[in-house]
Design an enzyme around this catalytic site. Sequence first.
Site, PDB file in Angstrom:
ATOM      1  N   CYS A  13     -23.482  -7.717 -36.219  1.00 34.89           N
ATOM      2  CA  CYS A  13     -24.312  -7.665 -35.030  1.00 34.89           C
ATOM      3  C   CYS A  13     -24.130  -8.961 -34.252  1.00 34.89           C
ATOM      4  O   CYS A  13     -25.003  -9.838 -34.253  1.00 34.89           O
ATOM      5  CB  CYS A  13     -25.758  -7.494 -35.475  1.00 34.89           C
ATOM      6  SG  CYS A  13     -26.774  -6.889 -34.162  1.00 34.89           S
ATOM      7  N   ARG A  70      -2.812 -23.567 -47.194  1.00 38.98           N
ATOM      8  CA  ARG A  70      -2.346 -22.432 -46.396  1.00 38.98           C
ATOM      9  C   ARG A  70      -0.920 -21.993 -46.775  1.00 38.98           C
ATOM     10  O   ARG A  70      -0.647 -20.801 -46.917  1.00 38.98           O
ATOM     11  CB  ARG A  70      -2.365 -22.858 -44.923  1.00 38.98           C
ATOM     12  CG  ARG A  70      -2.256 -21.740 -43.912  1.00 38.98           C
ATOM     13  CD  ARG A  70      -2.159 -22.331 -42.502  1.00 38.98           C
ATOM     14  NE  ARG A  70      -3.174 -23.302 -42.205  1.00 38.98           N
ATOM     15  CZ  ARG A  70      -4.394 -23.021 -41.748  1.00 38.98           C
ATOM     16  NH1 ARG A  70      -4.720 -21.776 -41.500  1.00 38.98           N
ATOM     17  NH2 ARG A  70      -5.275 -23.976 -41.509  1.00 38.98           N
ATOM     18  N   PRO A 125      -0.694 -28.657 -50.347  1.00 39.55           N
ATOM     19  CA  PRO A 125      -0.649 -27.477 -49.479  1.00 39.55           C
ATOM     20  C   PRO A 125      -1.692 -26.445 -49.889  1.00 39.55           C
ATOM     21  O   PRO A 125      -1.887 -26.190 -51.073  1.00 39.55           O
ATOM     22  CB  PRO A 125       0.758 -26.921 -49.731  1.00 39.55           C
ATOM     23  CG  PRO A 125       1.108 -27.384 -51.113  1.00 39.55           C
ATOM     24  CD  PRO A 125       0.444 -28.725 -51.283  1.00 39.55           C
TER      25      PRO A 125
HETATM   26  N1  LLP Z   1      -5.899 -31.677 -48.403  1.00 39.42           N
HETATM   27  C1  LLP Z   1      -7.035 -32.004 -47.770  1.00 39.42           C
HETATM   28  C2  LLP Z   1      -7.668 -33.282 -48.047  1.00 39.42           C
HETATM   29  C3  LLP Z   1      -7.607 -31.121 -46.856  1.00 39.42           C
HETATM   30  O1  LLP Z   1      -8.713 -31.475 -46.233  1.00 39.42           O
HETATM   31  C4  LLP Z   1      -6.988 -29.876 -46.611  1.00 39.42           C
HETATM   32  C5  LLP Z   1      -7.571 -28.928 -45.681  1.00 39.42           C
HETATM   33  C6  LLP Z   1      -5.817 -29.570 -47.317  1.00 39.42           C
HETATM   34  C7  LLP Z   1      -5.297 -30.497 -48.199  1.00 39.42           C
HETATM   35  C8  LLP Z   1      -5.088 -28.273 -47.147  1.00 39.42           C
HETATM   36  O2  LLP Z   1      -4.671 -28.025 -45.849  1.00 39.42           O
HETATM   37  P1  LLP Z   1      -3.673 -26.780 -45.572  1.00 39.42           P
HETATM   38  O3  LLP Z   1      -2.395 -27.057 -46.293  1.00 39.42           O
HETATM   39  O4  LLP Z   1      -4.331 -25.561 -46.084  1.00 39.42           O
HETATM   40  O5  LLP Z   1      -3.530 -26.774 -44.103  1.00 39.42           O
HETATM   41  N2  LLP Z   1     -10.716 -23.658 -42.439  1.00 39.42           N
HETATM   42  C9  LLP Z   1      -9.570 -24.094 -41.636  1.00 39.42           C
HETATM   43  C10 LLP Z   1      -8.709 -25.063 -42.373  1.00 39.42           C
HETATM   44  C11 LLP Z   1      -9.468 -26.280 -42.839  1.00 39.42           C
HETATM   45  C12 LLP Z   1      -8.619 -27.180 -43.654  1.00 39.42           C
HETATM   46  C13 LLP Z   1      -9.422 -28.231 -44.297  1.00 39.42           C
HETATM   47  N3  LLP Z   1      -8.688 -29.107 -45.125  1.00 39.42           N
HETATM   48  C14 LLP Z   1      -8.781 -22.859 -41.218  1.00 39.42           C
HETATM   49  O6  LLP Z   1      -9.199 -21.756 -41.540  1.00 39.42           O
HETATM   50  O7  LLP Z   1      -7.774 -22.975 -40.527  1.00 39.42           O
END
Ligand code: LLP
Length: 438
Positions: free
Chosen positions: A367, A299, A297
């Site tokens: 900008c 986020r 996790p």
């Molecule tokens: N594991 C892997 C292999 C990943 O690629 C990611 C996220 C995570 C774990 C963690 O995912 P989470 O639990 O945070 O959803 N920039 C985008 C999110 C990109 C996520 C990329 N990989 C945003 O701001 O929503």
Amino acid sequence: MQPAWKKFSENLDINEKGHLLIGQHDAVELAKEFGTPLYVLDEDMMRLCCRRFNQAMQEHYDGNGLCHFACKALCTMHTARVTAEEGLGADVVSGGEVYTLYKAGFPMEKAYFHGNNKTADEIELAIDCGVGHFIVDNRYELDMLNEIAEKKGVVQKILFRIKPGVDAHVHEFVKTGQIDSKFGVALENGEAEEIHRYALGLKNVQVDGVHCHIASGVFEAGPFLEAAEVMMDFIAKLKEKYGIEAKILNLGGGFGVAYDEEDEPLPIGEYIKQVADTIKRIAKEKGLELPYLVFEPGRAIVAQAGVTLYTVGGVKPIENVRTYVSVDGGMGDNPRYLMYQAKYTALLANKAAEENVAPVTIAGKCCESGDLIQEHVMMPELKVGDILAVLGTGAYNYSMASNYNRIPRPAMVALRGAEKRIVVKRETYEDIIRNDII
Ligand code: LLP
């Protein structure tokens, strides 16, 4: 009446002055003391989220696994230390993240190194820093890793990144589980099987398990259960056909969090219980050992812990069109509305108890017309100098920040109980020109 954001912001409140409280701290006072824009990180909240994952793994899977903080969501020396203290592992995706964790004293054997195009330098650095596992993306990387590991006289533990072919109904940019993705090897065309067969012939890598990550911001358990099922089937196949014991099942991250009162993510324990039950059932059916279960996790560990504070500058009502409210930050510190039309809840920290009167568009100072933080936000009467708070900015804000328009990145202050402490310094103009050569 309770403001709507109380429903999903368990660490926020309003004090007797009508100001936003973050943990025990008056947001208006924080803005005064540290300046704006300011990233506020409620460290207690981050720790609570870590503990919820740990507890759920304990309760529903007998602790036979570990959650790894996907530090791409927020990678600083401070968050590395908090992650280590809470006993989580980490997911890293670049030499920069490896280096940050290493320098913060993170136990690197609990780090998994991801990425679809690791360079030779990054691979060397990660091996030298003692990264526990590589999540190998492709054959090119596999050969390069095997060669570097041989040169260094080590056998590197690895997992392959598999595309399980699961569709998680989220924004195109954050979907990763389907065959048309730049990450990993696909199951459906035999690529995943083939790379495992090939790895058996390599002496300096040892396949310890399998990995997949379906998407980010997933609100239901369904896609995780589907992924768990597909991956367990694959583990059974690897054992039967090649005698490969995949001891680790890493199902990635992607747990959704609430950005407004409409979002209703499952409690963490519920996701993990359902996945754990699915794995136990299939293991029994297929006569497999229970794999060591890993989640990643990002986020869900830090989003809610973050609040960004801005000072309101110009307020520009355009009759019959809309009212723009400009703040002293924008896409440089939070590019997520521009990139994904991401939802956020915003309020006035110094008028948190006041009635909303009209919708506004919150604009940044870059900008660029698309430099907006949010549109159609109901706000009380606004004035220059008000402190605007954007909630839920802990994930993918600081980590995706830029110096566009040569705007220095904000400071970050961490709150723990009554304590507050700068954990990332505000950038200066000197920082901005540091690497320039005239
Ligand atoms: N594991 C892997 C292999 C990943 O690629 C990611 C996220 C995570 C774990 C963690 O995912 P989470 O639990 O945070 O959803 N920039 C985008 C999110 C990109 C996520 C990329 N990989 C945003 O701001 O929503």
